[in-house]
Design a protein around this motif. Structure first.
Motif, PDB file in Angstrom:
ATOM      1  N   ARG A 104       0.842  -1.206   0.000  1.00 23.32           N
ATOM      2  CA  ARG A 104       0.000   0.000   0.000  1.00 23.32           C
ATOM      3  C   ARG A 104       0.874   1.252   0.000  1.00 23.32           C
ATOM      4  NH1 ARG A 104      -2.921  -3.403  -1.207  1.00 23.32           N
ATOM      5  NH2 ARG A 104      -4.915  -4.105  -0.288  1.00 23.32           N
ATOM      6  N   GLY A 106       2.263   2.713  -2.846  1.00 20.68           N
ATOM      7  CA  GLY A 106       2.174   3.525  -4.053  1.00 20.68           C
ATOM      8  C   GLY A 106       3.402   3.363  -4.938  1.00 20.68           C
ATOM      9  N   CYS A 184       4.393   7.460   1.602  1.00 23.25           N
ATOM     10  CA  CYS A 184       4.107   6.042   1.325  1.00 23.25           C
ATOM     11  C   CYS A 184       2.768   5.604   1.899  1.00 23.25           C
ATOM     12  CB  CYS A 184       5.210   5.174   1.902  1.00 23.25           C
ATOM     13  SG  CYS A 184       5.173   5.100   3.704  1.00 23.25           S
ATOM     14  N   SER A 185       1.976   6.588   2.394  1.00 20.67           N
ATOM     15  CA  SER A 185       0.627   6.365   2.927  1.00 20.67           C
ATOM     16  C   SER A 185       0.565   5.852   4.365  1.00 20.67           C
ATOM     17  CB  SER A 185      -0.199   5.445   2.014  1.00 20.67           C
ATOM     18  OG  SER A 185      -0.397   6.061   0.758  1.00 20.67           O
TER      19      SER A 185
END
Lengths: 329, 329
Positions: A104, A106, A184-185
């Motif tokens: 997750r 990206g 990177c969330s």
């Protein structure tokens, strides 16, 4: 207290640009030196990846998955997305029975020159494995499988991030006043520069035979220092400075000009933030502090590259130099 | 007076990084607005290329060589080294009976994505035509042929640079206290931020039918504003901001976060320097000042790109925003 000038750029005998910041050196007895405001609250960004990896190791998830020190170095990395990084994370995910699509973090083009050129010239698209945080996310997924969490492991209330926040706050010894979403969330938790330095001192002093947390901190520090090329990449500051330190220290950069150092032999931790987010200055400042602590010579190529005593232009003419501001390092 | 905060980067509701600087808006009656220290001495770097081109035009050299406004835009450019820039400078040199080897700007890879990819993937080497200053140097060579100087036209005591210094000091109305060697090997003369703004006001107010200098300043401003894509390149701040201004203003960036604007219809000049050299902040600051002066809407894509009200990460999640610091613009 406000930020203090740390790094100066001179041209033709005149000060052209200057970077200000905050820095703290924390030793066994507490703060040994500070510049700017030790209590300034910052986002550590990727400089805290070794803290984000603590639950992975102390929970037993790393041992259960049989992770190597190379994989733990990748878990603490902001890697360049080179062949070794991409294949390392790919095989790690495969060992977990997972794939690139489970990440997750990206997608962005890799910083590694060779891999970037290969993709560019073949018109190939990068994937999440190229993301500089893919190793950290492989670590999150390893912990997640161990504790049985859901697929959206970067959400703030997910068990993985709750464990990261708890470990982070315990090691910095502060309640994080803010959190933000990182590139990177993953959530990134704010702390003071002093708190970040104190946490790095904990890593530096951690006893490999001590508590589960101390053993985890000691192993993560050893893994970073042992594999500089996995923590960043060819030509990068973390890689070249750690290689020059020959295993005696772990250093890590974070976006917006944060830098940390862990020096086990001195039981010292260092944290700094350049307030304008200028990476050239955070790299110069950490190099200067490694020199101050006696780990590197001022003339070491890894230091000179970050703190050039001579700067030249495209024709090789000397144009100026970078200097430490008066009173810093 | 010291630099004042101008541009802030926020993440998760917390101020993460901040850029400070100096800025002056100079109108027909003098200073209309100032932030930081108007008397701060800076190197204008490439923001003063239109001043470096004054002797080329006012001496009659440009007319004698039959230079077009496209060529004068290239003389004032920090271009991206794209196909149009490279071919434009190559044919200009050829018209002079000169070649790439007569340039003294040095070689760097072009910033233009297509040309950079072409060279990278064909393993071809860049040449001096790709240097972002090659148009300025073609202008120097045109003046040099007109006045019969020697081949080393970037040396401080060469007639070309003596003419540039004289014009620079007369237009900024200061005796330059320092000089440095720029990235392209030409001398760069220091001045105050206020002096740079005053010089830009002279360009803004210059009468095309006036003195040789006024006519030269007016023509150079018109050439820059008429050919935004030649002054910088695809996606660049100067190009997109000037295109958005639709010929009503000329703007120019300089290394280490200098930016100027020339607004003829208002007889206003603007100059700013971000002290840390952060280009993202100088681009945001000039965009904000163009909005303040009524040339662009805050919502204009060229402004929003430099001063994003929403910043997203690799997965499209909102992470924060850029803001103007309290009291600026």
């Amino acid at each position: 207290m406000s930020a203090m000038p740390m790094i100066e750029l001179w041209r033709g005998g005149m000060l052209e640009s200057v970077h200000a910041g905050h820095a703290v050196i924390w030793g066994p007895g507490g703060i040994e030196a500070a510049w700017g405001d030790p209590e300034a609250v910052i986002f550590p960004r990727s400089s805290c990846k070794m803290m984000q990896a603590l639950p992975l190791v102390e929970s037993g998830a790393a041992a259960a998955a049989g992770l190597s020190d190379r994989q733990l170095a990748l878990a603490c990395a902001s890697h360049s997305g080179g062949a070794a990084h991409v294949s390392g994370v790919a095989s790690w995910l495969s060992d977990l029975g997972l794939a690139e699509g489970d990440l997750r973090c990206g997608i962005h083009m890799p910083w590694d020159k060779d891999e970037n050129k290969r993709l560019t010239c073949s018109e190939a698209a990068p994937c999440q494995l190229h993301n500089n945080c893919s190793g950290k996310h492989a670590g999150f997924l390893t912990l997640n499988r161990h504790i049985g969490g859901g697929s959206e492991y970067v959400e703030l209330d997910h068990p993985v991030q709750r464990a990261v926040k708890a470990a982070f706050e315990e090691v910095v010894q502060e309640t994080s006043p803010h959190w933000g979403i990182d590139g990177c969330s993953a959530p990134n938790f704010a702390c003071s520069v002093a708190g970040l330095a104190r946490a790095m001192q904990f890593f530096a002093a951690a006893n490999p035979e001590g508590s589960a947390r101390e053993a985890a901190a000691a192993r993560l520090t050893r893994a970073m220092a042992a594999f500089p090329e996995l923590v960043a990449g060819k030509g990068r500051a973390c890689t070249e400075l750690m290689a020059a330190c020959k295993g005696r220290a772990a250093v890590k950069t974070g976006a917006e000009a944060v830098f940390i150092a862990i020096i086990p032999e001195q039981k010292r931790g260092i944290a700094l933030k350049i307030v304008d987010g200028g990476t050239r200055a955070s790299e110069a400042a950490i190099a200067a502090l490694l020199v101050r602590c006696g780990l590197l010579e001022r003339a070491d190529p890894a230091v000179e590259k970050r703190l050039p005593s001579v700067q030249k232009n495209w024709r090789g003419l000397v144009t100026g130099e970078m200097r430490l501001a008066p009173g810093f390092a």
